[in-house]
Design a protein around this motif. Structure first.
Motif, PDB file in Angstrom:
ATOM      1  N   UNK A   1     -14.385   7.001   0.258  1.00  0.00           N
ATOM      2  CA  UNK A   1     -13.684   7.793   1.147  1.00  0.00           C
ATOM      3  C   UNK A   1     -12.106   7.421   1.383  1.00  0.00           C
ATOM      4  N   UNK A   2     -12.038   6.044   1.486  1.00  0.00           N
ATOM      5  CA  UNK A   2     -10.837   5.154   1.721  1.00  0.00           C
ATOM      6  C   UNK A   2      -9.749   5.513   0.572  1.00  0.00           C
ATOM      7  N   UNK A   3     -10.377   4.975  -0.632  1.00  0.00           N
ATOM      8  CA  UNK A   3      -9.822   5.137  -2.043  1.00  0.00           C
ATOM      9  C   UNK A   3      -9.086   6.532  -2.190  1.00  0.00           C
ATOM     10  N   UNK A   4     -10.168   7.729  -2.066  1.00  0.00           N
ATOM     11  CA  UNK A   4      -9.739   8.748  -2.253  1.00  0.00           C
ATOM     12  C   UNK A   4      -8.644   9.241  -1.403  1.00  0.00           C
ATOM     13  N   UNK A   5      -8.470   8.797  -0.138  1.00  0.00           N
ATOM     14  CA  UNK A   5      -7.444   9.168   0.881  1.00  0.00           C
ATOM     15  C   UNK A   5      -6.201   8.605  -0.006  1.00  0.00           C
ATOM     16  N   UNK A   6      -6.105   7.402  -0.475  1.00  0.00           N
ATOM     17  CA  UNK A   6      -5.175   6.526  -1.014  1.00  0.00           C
ATOM     18  C   UNK A   6      -4.907   7.442  -2.570  1.00  0.00           C
ATOM     19  N   UNK A   7      -5.544   8.303  -2.905  1.00  0.00           N
ATOM     20  CA  UNK A   7      -5.552   8.897  -4.388  1.00  0.00           C
ATOM     21  C   UNK A   7      -5.713   7.900  -5.503  1.00  0.00           C
ATOM     22  N   UNK A   8      -6.802   7.174  -5.258  1.00  0.00           N
ATOM     23  CA  UNK A   8      -7.322   6.208  -6.348  1.00  0.00           C
ATOM     24  C   UNK A   8      -8.711   6.392  -6.651  1.00  0.00           C
ATOM     25  N   UNK A   9      -9.185   6.474  -7.897  1.00  0.00           N
ATOM     26  CA  UNK A   9     -10.288   6.818  -8.291  1.00  0.00           C
ATOM     27  C   UNK A   9     -11.202   5.517  -8.295  1.00  0.00           C
ATOM     28  N   UNK A  10     -10.734   4.336  -8.582  1.00  0.00           N
ATOM     29  CA  UNK A  10     -11.316   3.117  -8.512  1.00  0.00           C
ATOM     30  C   UNK A  10     -10.546   1.949  -7.577  1.00  0.00           C
ATOM     31  N   UNK A  11     -11.509   1.098  -7.366  1.00  0.00           N
ATOM     32  CA  UNK A  11     -10.863  -0.092  -6.482  1.00  0.00           C
ATOM     33  C   UNK A  11     -10.230  -1.028  -7.487  1.00  0.00           C
ATOM     34  N   UNK A  12      -9.168  -1.718  -6.916  1.00  0.00           N
ATOM     35  CA  UNK A  12      -8.528  -2.720  -7.953  1.00  0.00           C
ATOM     36  C   UNK A  12      -9.209  -3.712  -8.739  1.00  0.00           C
ATOM     37  N   UNK A  13     -10.345  -4.129  -8.020  1.00  0.00           N
ATOM     38  CA  UNK A  13     -11.371  -4.794  -8.707  1.00  0.00           C
ATOM     39  C   UNK A  13     -11.886  -4.228 -10.100  1.00  0.00           C
ATOM     40  N   UNK A  25       0.869  -1.091   0.158  1.00  0.00           N
ATOM     41  CA  UNK A  25      -0.063  -0.031  -0.133  1.00  0.00           C
ATOM     42  C   UNK A  25       0.811   1.264  -0.119  1.00  0.00           C
ATOM     43  N   UNK A  26       2.160   1.139   0.762  1.00  0.00           N
ATOM     44  CA  UNK A  26       2.979   2.318   0.393  1.00  0.00           C
ATOM     45  C   UNK A  26       3.378   2.713  -0.839  1.00  0.00           C
ATOM     46  N   UNK A  27       3.514   1.656  -1.720  1.00  0.00           N
ATOM     47  CA  UNK A  27       3.804   2.105  -3.212  1.00  0.00           C
ATOM     48  C   UNK A  27       2.806   3.032  -3.754  1.00  0.00           C
ATOM     49  N   UNK A  28       1.421   2.680  -3.430  1.00  0.00           N
ATOM     50  CA  UNK A  28       0.384   3.448  -4.143  1.00  0.00           C
ATOM     51  C   UNK A  28       0.358   5.061  -3.464  1.00  0.00           C
ATOM     52  N   UNK A  29       0.813   5.064  -2.383  1.00  0.00           N
ATOM     53  CA  UNK A  29       0.962   6.524  -1.461  1.00  0.00           C
ATOM     54  C   UNK A  29       2.196   7.148  -1.919  1.00  0.00           C
ATOM     55  N   UNK A  30       3.233   6.490  -2.141  1.00  0.00           N
ATOM     56  CA  UNK A  30       4.495   7.189  -2.664  1.00  0.00           C
ATOM     57  C   UNK A  30       4.544   7.415  -4.028  1.00  0.00           C
ATOM     58  N   UNK A  31       3.834   6.681  -4.921  1.00  0.00           N
ATOM     59  CA  UNK A  31       3.969   6.546  -6.223  1.00  0.00           C
ATOM     60  C   UNK A  31       4.392   5.403  -6.790  1.00  0.00           C
ATOM     61  N   UNK A  32       3.732   4.520  -7.694  1.00  0.00           N
ATOM     62  CA  UNK A  32       4.015   3.195  -8.329  1.00  0.00           C
ATOM     63  C   UNK A  32       5.341   3.426  -9.104  1.00  0.00           C
ATOM     64  N   UNK A  33       5.702   4.395  -9.805  1.00  0.00           N
ATOM     65  CA  UNK A  33       6.831   4.537 -10.564  1.00  0.00           C
ATOM     66  C   UNK A  33       8.144   4.492 -10.038  1.00  0.00           C
TER      67      UNK A  33
END
Length: 364
Positions: free
Chosen positions: A255-267, A207-215
């Motif tokens: 709300x959780x996804x927004x906090x992570x900076x994600x528009x959609x779930x992985x599914x 989950x840290x990769x998503x908050x820090x940037x997957x690149x």
């Protein structure tokens, strides 16, 4: 549509499966905990269907579905029957596309079957087993074609093509990397090779990769390069994160996804990627009795689309009354859309579009 989730033991495969299907597959920190393929049916999220349900207040709401199959972990030598190899290869042969989970995170508490994290090696391990299985199958087909040539020389082109595919496989490359004409694609589809199936690499990160940037994740970049070279798709995902949000209600999840900076779930992202990879679209039917989404191949004509509902619809097809979803929403009701002349009458040559809201007329 049936998707097989594959990967080496302990890469997060069953965790991801549990999260996206809530099927409760046993997930343990040792190889082969998924011995029988676990099957989960997942509703395809479609906001258009939700809006139609608000408009019609139907007795029944039926989304399109995708079947996920969690296939037993694979090890080196599977094509020769090592580990659960034979079972793995039989199960994977039945799916429409492969979701290959690749571990792209470090965690000393979760043992990797090879003792270290190396996505390139892991991908090669599984791909090699699939290639070896395909070589065996294609050699049998070539033997059969050679016998047919003795009676009829028209099979020579088929033989030459299969030998070209075999050469590619013997180089350790997948069948889907072979450039084919439309006719050759049909021939290849008839052999049902494992390495010809569409693939999505699910790069399982922290989950840290998503908050820090997957690149910044070098493992993910490795997987992306491999996917690009194969003409496969790649999807960054965090199985642990998906497991965390699986039981949340809709608002909490958003709300959780927004906090992570994600528009959609992985599914949701995985399903969208699968639709794109397989060339699938959805058309919609709507009324008081039911609102429903139907999955078809891009390029499907109206009678064949009608046949998805019932064979009688295709056999006795007269016409399709069609309106684009956006036009229907803009009008607010089907009656208003008809008044504006936006409901079209289409014949048997009409090619269906994604989001068409349709009423089929038929007579048998």
């Amino acid at each position: 549509m049936k998707l097989g989730i594959v990967g080496l033991p302990n890469v997060g495969k069953s965790t991801l499966f549990n999260a996206i299907t809530n099927a409760g597959a046993q997930s343990a920190n040792y190889p082969f905990c998924t011995i029988e393929p676990n099957v989960g049916v997942v509703a395809v999220p479609d906001k258009r269907l939700d809006r139609l349900a608000e408009m019609y207040d139907p007795d029944k709401y039926t989304p399109a579905t995708i079947e996920f199959v969690d296939i037993a972990g694979l090890v080196k030598g599977a094509s020769k029957g090592e580990g659960l190899g034979n079972k793995f290869l039989a199960n994977i042969r039945e799916v429409d596309a492969i979701v290959h989970v690749v571990r792209c995170f470090e965690n000393d508490d979760i043992i990797h079957v090879e003792g270290s994290i190396d996505p390139k090696r892991d991908i090669e391990t599984i791909n090699l087993e699939l290639v070896l299985s395909d070589v065996e199958m294609l050699e049998r087909r070539i033997d059969k074609t050679q016998k047919l040539i003795k009676a009829d020389k028209k099979y020579q082109a088929e033989l030459d093509f299969f030998k070209r595919v075999l050469d590619t496989l013997n180089e350790g490359k997948s069948a889907r990397t072979v450039s084919c004409t439309e006719e050759e694609k049909e021939l290849l589809a008839g052999v049902a090779l494992l390495t010809n199936k569409p693939v999505i690499y699910a790069a399982n990160m922290s989950d840290g990769d998503f908050s820090e940037g997957i690149a910044s994740n070098q493992y993910f970049l490795q997987v992306s390069e491999i996917a690009k070279s194969e003409g496969a798709a790649v999807l960054p995902i965090c199985a642990g994160l998906e497991a965390e949000i699986a039981d949340m209600d809709k608002e909490e999840k958003e709300m959780f996804l927004a906090d992570m900076g994600l528009a959609q779930s992985g599914l949701d992202r995985l399903i969208n990627e699968c639709y794109s990879l397989l060339g699938l679209i959805s058309y919609l039917t709507a009324g008081k009795q039911e609102v429903r989404a139907w999955t078809i191949k891009e390029g499907t004509k109206a009678p064949q689309a009608a046949g998805k509902i019932h064979t009688d619809f295709e056999r006795g097809f007269i016409r399709a009354e069609v309106i684009a979803y956006d036009d229907l929403m803009a009008c607010g009701s089907m009656a208003a859309a008809k008044e504006k002349g936006l409901v079209r009458s289409e014949g048997k040559d009409y090619v269906m579009r994604d989001g068409d809201v349709v009423l089929f007329r038929f007579n048998v």
